[in-house]
Design an enzyme around this catalytic site. Sequence first.
Site, PDB file in Angstrom:
ATOM      1  N   SER A   7       1.005  -1.213  -0.091  1.00  0.00           N
ATOM      2  CA  SER A   7      -0.151  -0.263  -0.093  1.00  0.00           C
ATOM      3  C   SER A   7       0.767   1.271   0.047  1.00  0.00           C
ATOM      4  CB  SER A   7      -0.840  -0.161   1.337  1.00  0.00           C
ATOM      5  OG  SER A   7      -1.637   1.173   1.307  1.00  0.00           O
ATOM      6  N   CYS A   8       0.497   2.209  -0.790  1.00  0.00           N
ATOM      7  CA  CYS A   8       1.198   3.526  -0.798  1.00  0.00           C
ATOM      8  C   CYS A   8       0.111   4.734  -0.530  1.00  0.00           C
ATOM      9  CB  CYS A   8       2.083   3.658  -1.943  1.00  0.00           C
ATOM     10  SG  CYS A   8       1.172   4.073  -3.540  1.00  0.00           S
ATOM     11  N   PRO A   9       0.581   5.856  -0.269  1.00  0.00           N
ATOM     12  CA  PRO A   9      -0.324   6.944  -0.244  1.00  0.00           C
ATOM     13  C   PRO A   9      -1.507   7.306  -1.187  1.00  0.00           C
ATOM     14  CG  PRO A   9       1.790   7.504   0.645  1.00  0.00           C
ATOM     15  CD  PRO A   9       2.042   6.350  -0.058  1.00  0.00           C
TER      16      PRO A   9
END
Length: 597
Positions: free
Chosen positions: A136-138
Amino acid sequence: MAQLIAIAASQAGPAHSFMVAEALRAAAESAGHRLALSVHSTLGTQGAFSDAELATAAAVIVAADMPVDRQDLLGTIDVPVHEATPQAVLADAAGVVRAALAGMGVGASPDLPANAPAELLDDVPDGPLHIVAITSCPTGVAHTFMAAEALEQGARALGHTIKVETQGSVGAQNTLTAAEIAAADLVVIAADTQVHRDRFVGKRLYATGTKAAIHDAAAVFAQARAQALVWGAGAAAATTEDAAAPAAAPARRESTGAYKHLMTGVSFMLPFVVAGGLLIALAFALGGIYVYDDAHKGTLGWVLFQVGANAGFALMLPALAGYIAYSIADRPGIAPGMIGGLLAGTVGAGFLGAIAAGFIAGYAVHWLNRLIRLPRGLDGLKPVLILPLLGAAIVGVLMMMVIGAPMAAVMGALTEWLKGLQTGSAVLLGIILGAMMAFDMGGPVNKAAYVFSTTLIASGVANPMAAAMAAGMTPPLGIALACWLFKSRFSAEEREASKAAAVLGLAFITEGAIPFVARDPLRVIPACVLGSAVAGGLSMAWNIGLQAPHGGIFVLAIPNAVNHVVLYAAAIVAGAVVTGVALGLFKKRVAAPGAAA
């Protein structure tokens, strides 16, 4: 007399959970010990542990037959944890307390839940592993899927089997099932945002950042095998992307916490910004630049503008503040954070005020939850009444009476300064934003420039957004151009990969340059920074404004989304050319196959 920490949770319901907690309390007190309790149920979490209790804890008891969030146990890394079922506590609470004080951990506890897999009692096997992972990334666009692909390729190369769940901007994909998690030898979380870990209680878990997974998945697996700790066994602190030793993890976690909280807020804010910006651009396309006037009232363009500006953008600041607070304090922080974000917009404090409101609300609720002690019968009021009420009151009073006016003054001064920039100053700002966008390819510096630019759109300042997007498109486009112009500087594999990088660059996904940066950072990064600085500087010099915060070259087809389409395309091309030529000059020739032989 010993200090004990206990978590009680029963899937039979809140009443059963409180019965388990009361049985543990009575057993501990009858033996002359102190017991701090946290009860988890469908009503939320009642009770929390103070820093003093965590620091002096002699043992931890987790009496649960359901997944529980053990984040509050991170201060008890070296303390033995005793797992027990609620049934075992009700049958012999005194025996559970004695077993906990005897120092029995997860691996030696006779009271492990009946469905706990046997492999949890041993170390990670030496041979090939069955791994489950989450990335997951922003923004949930590039790093999420690049990290997933890198983990899958690295696992195949090492003979492991793996399933990766991606938690992107469109939700979770390839979701892990309960059976897959139960059968896994190891859990790897490669994320730059908060990822809930309730599903992995009792599993050996290793956490790192997406960048570490993208750069060297094999090293991540090696570190995970050596350093993974049983989640919930008092050692569930997240390891960093630099793979610090487990003992150092808590301190490192504190240092990176603020950034992760901010990025969690940004990830939830971006859909509002993107939807609002594109709707405004479509409104301009249909009704012209003055579509918001009453003369256009009732037209489709006017309606789209209202939806984008007065709904999408209006929710941007509450979403940013609310989910910063959520990242810090979980669900009780959402309402105070969103209220603070809405007030930040009301008083004119803008995104700076929303960020401040999110952190104030989050930490206020977090500490209130630790400090407030209520009778057992009233503890259920904390998550639904007391914490939201007090948190909203604190952040609201501070925003309206203390920090709102100064933040509004700062935001107003910043907006007026940006609007009044002369050509020279505008170019300098564009150069700085451009260099930041290319400096770490989606990392903290890149995100800082992007968040600064996107949040200014709602204030009517669209030029920084144009500079940021042009600069973000430049690195992968420039690398693709260099692979075509200077073939001798790149391997056949890199030249083939440049085709995908070009497509990612056109879509404003800077991370397409990361594989090339990983191979030769000392030459590729300066070339990318140089080209992006040129693109950003030209965009600001030509007074280009962009209403859409994402989409790359594809938003150029929307009328009025960019005010000078031809000049904007020229800025992007110029930046890509500078990066491509610089790479041709900086990089050395690649030895032909067989030359070494």
